[in-house]
Design a protein around this motif. Structure first.
Motif, PDB file in Angstrom:
ATOM      1  N   TRP A 176       0.836  -1.211   0.000  1.00  0.00           N
ATOM      2  CA  TRP A 176       0.000   0.000   0.000  1.00  0.00           C
ATOM      3  C   TRP A 176       0.867   1.255   0.000  1.00  0.00           C
ATOM      4  N   SER A 177       1.884   1.281   0.826  1.00  0.00           N
ATOM      5  CA  SER A 177       2.781   2.448   0.884  1.00  0.00           C
ATOM      6  C   SER A 177       3.736   2.486  -0.294  1.00  0.00           C
ATOM      7  N   LYS A 178       4.299   1.337  -0.651  1.00  0.00           N
ATOM      8  CA  LYS A 178       5.320   1.283  -1.700  1.00  0.00           C
ATOM      9  C   LYS A 178       4.797   1.815  -3.019  1.00  0.00           C
ATOM     10  N   MET A 179       3.621   1.382  -3.427  1.00  0.00           N
ATOM     11  CA  MET A 179       3.101   1.793  -4.726  1.00  0.00           C
ATOM     12  C   MET A 179       2.864   3.298  -4.790  1.00  0.00           C
ATOM     13  N   GLN A 180       2.450   3.875  -3.681  1.00  0.00           N
ATOM     14  CA  GLN A 180       2.109   5.294  -3.689  1.00  0.00           C
ATOM     15  C   GLN A 180       3.337   6.201  -3.684  1.00  0.00           C
ATOM     16  N   GLN A 181       4.517   5.611  -3.654  1.00  0.00           N
ATOM     17  CA  GLN A 181       5.744   6.392  -3.775  1.00  0.00           C
ATOM     18  C   GLN A 181       5.995   6.828  -5.215  1.00  0.00           C
ATOM     19  N   PHE A 182       5.263   6.219  -6.166  1.00  0.00           N
ATOM     20  CA  PHE A 182       5.497   6.488  -7.570  1.00  0.00           C
ATOM     21  C   PHE A 182       4.425   7.431  -8.125  1.00  0.00           C
ATOM     22  N   PRO A 183       4.827   8.532  -8.767  1.00  0.00           N
ATOM     23  CA  PRO A 183       3.833   9.422  -9.384  1.00  0.00           C
ATOM     24  C   PRO A 183       3.007   8.671 -10.427  1.00  0.00           C
ATOM     25  N   GLY A 184       1.718   8.944 -10.442  1.00  0.00           N
ATOM     26  CA  GLY A 184       0.833   8.315 -11.416  1.00  0.00           C
ATOM     27  C   GLY A 184       0.521   6.868 -11.137  1.00  0.00           C
ATOM     28  N   TRP A 185       0.718   6.429  -9.897  1.00  0.00           N
ATOM     29  CA  TRP A 185       0.504   5.016  -9.557  1.00  0.00           C
ATOM     30  C   TRP A 185      -0.914   4.554  -9.865  1.00  0.00           C
ATOM     31  N   GLN A 186      -1.873   5.468  -9.769  1.00  0.00           N
ATOM     32  CA  GLN A 186      -3.274   5.065  -9.923  1.00  0.00           C
ATOM     33  C   GLN A 186      -3.529   4.352 -11.249  1.00  0.00           C
ATOM     34  N   LYS A 187      -2.963   4.883 -12.324  1.00  0.00           N
ATOM     35  CA  LYS A 187      -3.187   4.271 -13.642  1.00  0.00           C
ATOM     36  C   LYS A 187      -1.995   3.423 -14.091  1.00  0.00           C
ATOM     37  N   ASP A 188      -0.802   3.795 -13.644  1.00  0.00           N
ATOM     38  CA  ASP A 188       0.384   3.040 -14.053  1.00  0.00           C
ATOM     39  C   ASP A 188       0.418   1.647 -13.434  1.00  0.00           C
ATOM     40  N   HIS A 189      -0.048   1.525 -12.188  1.00  0.00           N
ATOM     41  CA  HIS A 189       0.109   0.279 -11.445  1.00  0.00           C
ATOM     42  C   HIS A 189      -1.183  -0.522 -11.297  1.00  0.00           C
ATOM     43  N   LEU A 190      -2.331   0.136 -11.549  1.00  0.00           N
ATOM     44  CA  LEU A 190      -3.620  -0.536 -11.370  1.00  0.00           C
ATOM     45  C   LEU A 190      -4.440  -0.396 -12.644  1.00  0.00           C
ATOM     46  N   ARG A 191      -4.918  -1.507 -13.170  1.00  0.00           N
ATOM     47  CA  ARG A 191      -5.633  -1.445 -14.439  1.00  0.00           C
ATOM     48  C   ARG A 191      -7.103  -1.095 -14.271  1.00  0.00           C
ATOM     49  N   ASP A 192      -7.652  -1.349 -13.074  1.00  0.00           N
ATOM     50  CA  ASP A 192      -9.076  -1.102 -12.835  1.00  0.00           C
ATOM     51  C   ASP A 192      -9.305  -0.514 -11.438  1.00  0.00           C
ATOM     52  N   GLY A 193      -8.276   0.100 -10.911  1.00  0.00           N
ATOM     53  CA  GLY A 193      -8.369   0.665  -9.573  1.00  0.00           C
ATOM     54  C   GLY A 193      -7.995  -0.294  -8.475  1.00  0.00           C
ATOM     55  N   LEU A 194      -7.802  -1.587  -8.806  1.00  0.00           N
ATOM     56  CA  LEU A 194      -7.505  -2.608  -7.803  1.00  0.00           C
ATOM     57  C   LEU A 194      -6.470  -3.616  -8.306  1.00  0.00           C
ATOM     58  N   HIS A 195      -6.733  -4.231  -9.453  1.00  0.00           N
ATOM     59  CA  HIS A 195      -5.852  -5.277  -9.966  1.00  0.00           C
ATOM     60  C   HIS A 195      -4.650  -4.664 -10.689  1.00  0.00           C
ATOM     61  N   LEU A 196      -3.579  -5.434 -10.756  1.00  0.00           N
ATOM     62  CA  LEU A 196      -2.282  -4.886 -11.126  1.00  0.00           C
ATOM     63  C   LEU A 196      -2.029  -4.893 -12.627  1.00  0.00           C
ATOM     64  N   THR A 197      -1.377  -3.841 -13.082  1.00  0.00           N
ATOM     65  CA  THR A 197      -0.801  -3.809 -14.423  1.00  0.00           C
ATOM     66  C   THR A 197       0.547  -4.537 -14.379  1.00  0.00           C
ATOM     67  N   PRO A 198       1.182  -4.768 -15.530  1.00  0.00           N
ATOM     68  CA  PRO A 198       2.529  -5.348 -15.493  1.00  0.00           C
ATOM     69  C   PRO A 198       3.500  -4.537 -14.629  1.00  0.00           C
ATOM     70  N   THR A 199       3.367  -3.207 -14.640  1.00  0.00           N
ATOM     71  CA  THR A 199       4.233  -2.373 -13.812  1.00  0.00           C
ATOM     72  C   THR A 199       3.960  -2.613 -12.330  1.00  0.00           C
ATOM     73  N   GLY A 200       2.692  -2.717 -11.972  1.00  0.00           N
ATOM     74  CA  GLY A 200       2.346  -3.018 -10.584  1.00  0.00           C
ATOM     75  C   GLY A 200       2.819  -4.393 -10.173  1.00  0.00           C
ATOM     76  N   ASN A 201       2.682  -5.362 -11.064  1.00  0.00           N
ATOM     77  CA  ASN A 201       3.172  -6.716 -10.790  1.00  0.00           C
ATOM     78  C   ASN A 201       4.676  -6.723 -10.549  1.00  0.00           C
ATOM     79  N   ARG A 202       5.395  -5.879 -11.284  1.00  0.00           N
ATOM     80  CA  ARG A 202       6.845  -5.840 -11.123  1.00  0.00           C
ATOM     81  C   ARG A 202       7.233  -5.355  -9.725  1.00  0.00           C
TER      82      ARG A 202
END
Length: 243
Positions: A176-202
């Motif tokens: 929860w904290s780690k992902m929010q360290q990255f600008p634009g995490w909402q769309k870069d890391h989550l494809r539907d607001g919850l499940h992960l994109t490839p970047t989020g999976n990484r």
């Protein structure tokens, strides 16, 4: 022949063996050394997970360990995203109150440690929530137009997950904290607001590997199950297979 690592969790774990998934990346990372066993259950919360523990992790006499005998090297426990559904929104049937969530996590860790005292248990907090993404991608009809999860609530459950890790003496990935360290995490890391994109999976993959390393579960120290090609004598390859 090989030791195993089991991934236990909800849909974010179930999907982890897909293209770009963190589980698939772990399987590749540990290839020739460890078998990755997937035990992900879409939509599950910790209450439901507790009800299926005996089936997911049967006793050794029943072929335990999620696909073969012997204690797993590690088990990741990745629940909380569904527990944190709001009790007055369309995902209310998945909601688990915060105190029960904490007790359930304790019970899950206790079950695993009782069955396999040497197994490393790694908790992973729920990810942050992009509420706009949840409004745009509801999993059922949502006449209220409101997200069934909020980032603030997910953060509360993440905090409790971290507390449980400390109380149980096991490592934790604060996703929860780690992902929010990255600008634009909402769309870069989550494809539907919850499940992960490839970047989020990484991010999950990198964090899990780092936690494993700190617990001395690392690729470099794990033996290969069979001789490597580089170790064979070209003039007598079969010599490598003799005891």
């Amino acid at each position: 022949m090989r030791p195993k690592i089991i991934l236990f969790g909800d849909s974010i774990t179930e999907e982890s063996f897909g293209k770009g998934g963190w589980g698939a990346a772990l399987a590749h990372h540990f290839s020739r050394k460890v078998d990755l066993v997937l035990r992900g259950y879409s939509g599950y919360n910790t209450r439901w997970a507790l009800h299926v523990m005996e089936k997911v992790f049967p006793a050794e006499s029943e072929g335990g360990g999620g696909g073969g005998g012997g204690a797993p090297l590690a088990i990741t426990v990745f629940f909380g995203a569904n527990d944190a559904c709001l009790p007055d929104r369309y995902g209310a049937f998945q909601h688990v109150p915060l105190l029960e969530y904490k007790q359930n996590l304790h019970s899950i860790v206790s079950f695993i440690k009782k069955r396999w005292p040497t197994t490393l248990v790694l908790l992973i907090t729920p990810p942050p929530i992009d509420e706009d993404g949840r409004i745009q991608h509801p999993f059922v009809e949502n006449p209220s137009g409101l997200p069934e999860r909020t980032n603030e609530t997910a953060g509360t459950y993440a905090k409790v997950c971290i507390e449980v890790a400390g109380e149980c003496g096991v490592p934790v990935v604060d996703l929860w904290s780690k992902m929010q360290q990255f600008p634009g995490w909402q769309k870069d890391h989550l494809r539907d607001g919850l499940h992960l994109t490839p970047t989020g999976n990484r991010i999950v993959f990198d964090e899990v590997v780092e936690k494993f390393r700190k617990e001395d579960l690392r690729l470099e120290t794990l033996p290969a199950d069979l001789p490597l090609l580089a170790e064979m004598d070209p003039s007598d390859p079969l010599k490598s297979f003799k005891d």
